[in-house]
Scaffold this active site. Structure first.
Site, PDB file in Angstrom:
ATOM      1  N   LYS A 175      93.610 -15.204   3.477  1.00  0.00           N
ATOM      2  CA  LYS A 175      92.887 -15.716   4.635  1.00  0.00           C
ATOM      3  C   LYS A 175      92.766 -17.338   4.151  1.00  0.00           C
ATOM      4  O   LYS A 175      92.282 -17.802   3.307  1.00  0.00           O
ATOM      5  CB  LYS A 175      91.454 -15.277   4.595  1.00  0.00           C
ATOM      6  CG  LYS A 175      90.587 -15.776   5.538  1.00  0.00           C
ATOM      7  CD  LYS A 175      89.127 -15.624   5.372  1.00  0.00           C
ATOM      8  CE  LYS A 175      88.658 -17.035   4.735  1.00  0.00           C
ATOM      9  NZ  LYS A 175      88.734 -18.122   5.725  1.00  0.00           N
ATOM     10  N   GLU A 250      87.903 -19.358  -9.150  1.00  0.00           N
ATOM     11  CA  GLU A 250      88.024 -20.655  -9.368  1.00  0.00           C
ATOM     12  C   GLU A 250      87.203 -21.590  -8.679  1.00  0.00           C
ATOM     13  O   GLU A 250      87.565 -21.825  -7.155  1.00  0.00           O
ATOM     14  CB  GLU A 250      89.445 -21.247  -9.651  1.00  0.00           C
ATOM     15  CG  GLU A 250      90.528 -20.443 -10.845  1.00  0.00           C
ATOM     16  CD  GLU A 250      89.720 -20.679 -12.115  1.00  0.00           C
ATOM     17  OE1 GLU A 250      88.993 -21.682 -12.383  1.00  0.00           O
ATOM     18  OE2 GLU A 250      89.810 -19.713 -12.967  1.00  0.00           O
ATOM     19  N   CYS A 284      88.499 -30.139  -6.994  1.00  0.00           N
ATOM     20  CA  CYS A 284      87.610 -29.511  -8.130  1.00  0.00           C
ATOM     21  C   CYS A 284      87.811 -30.231  -9.459  1.00  0.00           C
ATOM     22  O   CYS A 284      86.990 -30.067 -10.356  1.00  0.00           O
ATOM     23  CB  CYS A 284      87.928 -28.161  -8.002  1.00  0.00           C
ATOM     24  SG  CYS A 284      89.686 -27.707  -8.448  1.00  0.00           S
ATOM     25  N   GLU A 384      77.974 -31.219  -8.083  1.00  0.00           N
ATOM     26  CA  GLU A 384      79.331 -31.668  -7.481  1.00  0.00           C
ATOM     27  C   GLU A 384      79.213 -32.343  -6.318  1.00  0.00           C
ATOM     28  O   GLU A 384      78.339 -31.710  -5.255  1.00  0.00           O
ATOM     29  CB  GLU A 384      80.183 -30.434  -7.291  1.00  0.00           C
ATOM     30  CG  GLU A 384      81.610 -30.598  -6.861  1.00  0.00           C
ATOM     31  CD  GLU A 384      82.706 -29.394  -6.800  1.00  0.00           C
ATOM     32  OE1 GLU A 384      83.663 -29.255  -7.202  1.00  0.00           O
ATOM     33  OE2 GLU A 384      81.964 -28.243  -6.458  1.00  0.00           O
TER      34      GLU A 384
END
Length: 483
Positions: A175, A250, A284, A384
């Site tokens: 996906k 992750e 990331c 973040e």
């Protein structure tokens, strides 16, 4: 030109059962439609899983070198389409064309790499005892692997999940992210052209709330590999493992670069600038915090401000140094953190403004932002951002710098800029991160070594890439032979 893509289920290209589609637009100019893709639901997801189950015996039973030959041919097909793929990636995701070309090449190299690994993956022979005729291990595929991938590396991350999963004999349902699904679809097209059996690879486009959720709970899915935000990744992992699946996630990062008193400041500025503002900070592993010794702090701040202000922001196809955010929502998230940093009392050195007028009006542009005098407990230093917003934190010595570097909930990538071997070694030993770099930016990964994080950056169960990628998608069977 607008491209139309479909799901790929059991060797057939097909739309959603409802007929619903969505438009993927260019973040440089959101009036430009790059592609249309299906909006699928659990019905298409179930069909894809069923096709993967049906193909399991054929694909797993194929000798490794034959699977490898299909992966190698896939790499060749992608290589022949490199320029087209890079342009499509830039038009959908926004990163500069040079970065897109590098990402496409990485995907090509990943397929070449795992094509060769498929030859050697099998097990080991051990010396038996007690009169046995033989003792060995066999490595077996898990079965059906569900892969949920993000928009920020829309061809590299699908490649580094698909290729090892297929190399060891799993069948796959992927996906892709709805913001940039086209180049992931191109991987599936290449696998189809390379001759992969029907059902061994399946692609379903749709929202995570339906397609992703179904994959994590489906009884016939054996493994789930996810890359994305921490909040969603933690949910995916909990759902998957609660349903007895092997899972890895992750997730985010708050990646530091520690600049010590011995550092070459000009080099440090280049390293931090490239890590913070490359890819519009939408990685990331992006450098989010520069932790700088007070002896070189003022010089570093002056240098990084000059670096940020020297970057051209614009269309990645026209040679801009930094492109737009992928969506209006992502842009608003970065702008919100700029306001938070100001309200917390950080010194706003430069950038962080939404760019408007002329070529900017129809896109999602922000100027690269630098904040100095950031305290370690400020939100701008803890959370973040996922955008080109850099927090510069002063420290008085190496020990304080290391404490600040480790003092967040994330632990993905960390780097140090230093001329001291002692500081280098100490940082390597004590950094609480899955990737540690010396005199390099926090971004950028080799494809043949493990990748993953600690703390909220990862479920820290299995690593991705290299041999670690093969290990996640397989299990070990120990075989005793008696004469």
């Amino acid at each position: 030109m607008t491209q139309t893509y479909e799901n790929y289920i059991g060797g057939e290209w097909t739309g959603s059962e409802s007929g619903e589609t969505t438009e993927v637009t260019n973040p440089v100019d959101e009036s430009e439609v790059v592609s249309t893709v299906p909006v699928s639901s659990t019905a298409e997801t179930d069909a894809a899983v069923a096709a993967a189950v049906e193909a399991t015996d054929e694909w797993a039973g194929m000798p490794g070198p034959e699977r490898g030959a299909i992966l190698r041919e896939t790499g060749e097909i992608l290589k022949n389409q490199k320029d087209e793929l890079a342009e499509t990636l830039t038009r959908e995701e926004g990163k500069p064309l040079g970065e897109a070309q590098g990402e496409v090449q990485r995907a090509i190299d990943i397929f070449y790499y795992y094509a060769e690994k498929a030859r050697d993956f099998g097990g080991t022979v051990k010396q038996p005892s007690g009169g046995r005729a033989g003792l060995q291990t066999k490595k077996e595929p898990l079965g059906v692997a569900a892969l949920i991938t993000p928009w920020n590396y829309p061809i590299a991350i699908p490649a580094w999940k698909i290729a090892p999963a297929l190399a060891v004999g799993n069948t796959v349902v992927i996906k892709p992210a709805m913001q940039a699904p086209s180049v992931g679809s191109k991987i599936v097209e290449a696998l189809d052209e390379a001759g992969i059996p029907d059902g061994a690879i399946n692609l379903v486009c749709g929202p995570g709330s339906e397609v992703g959720e179904r994959l994590t709970t489906h009884d016939d899915v054996d493994a789930v590999s996810f890359t994305g935000s921490a909040s969603i990744g933690e949910h995916v992992y909990e759902q998957s493992t609660a349903n007895g699946k092997r899972a890895q996630a992750e997730m985010g990062g708050k990646n530091p670069t520690l600049v010590t008193s011995s550092a070459d400041v000009d080099k440090a500025v280049d390293i931090v600038g490239a890590g913070a503002f490359g890819g519009t900070g939408q990685a990331c592993t992006a450098t989010s915090r520069a932790i700088v010794h007070e002896d070189v702090y003022d010089e570093f701040v002056d240098g990084i401000v000059d670096y940020a202000e020297s970057l051209t922001v614009g269309d990645g196809l026209d040679g801009a140094d930094m492109g737009p955010h992928v969506s209006q929502g992502e842009l608003e998230g970065s702008l919100e953190y700029v306001d938070i940093a100001k309200s917390e009392g950080a010194t706003h050195e430069t950038g962080g403004e939404e760019l408007t007028g002329d070529e900017y009006d129809a896109g999602n542009f922000i100027s690269p932002a630098v904040f100095s005098d950031v305290e370690p407990d400020m939100r701008i230093a803890q959370e973040e951002v996922f955008g080109p917003v850099l927090a510069v934190i002063p420290v008085s010595d190496f020990e304080e710098g290391l404490e600040v570097a480790n003092g967040v909930d994330y632990g993905l990538s960390a780097s140090i800029v230093t001329e001291s071997v002692e500081e280098e070694n100490e940082f390597i030993e004590r950094s609480e991160s899955g990737v540690v770099k010396v005199n390099e930016k926090t971004t950028g990964l080799e494809l043949h070594v493990p990748f993953g994080g600690l703390k909220r950056s990862s479920t820290n169960t299995y690593r991705e890439q290299g041999d670690a990628g093969l290990e996640f998608f397989s299990y070990i069977k120990t075989v005793y032979r008696n004469s």
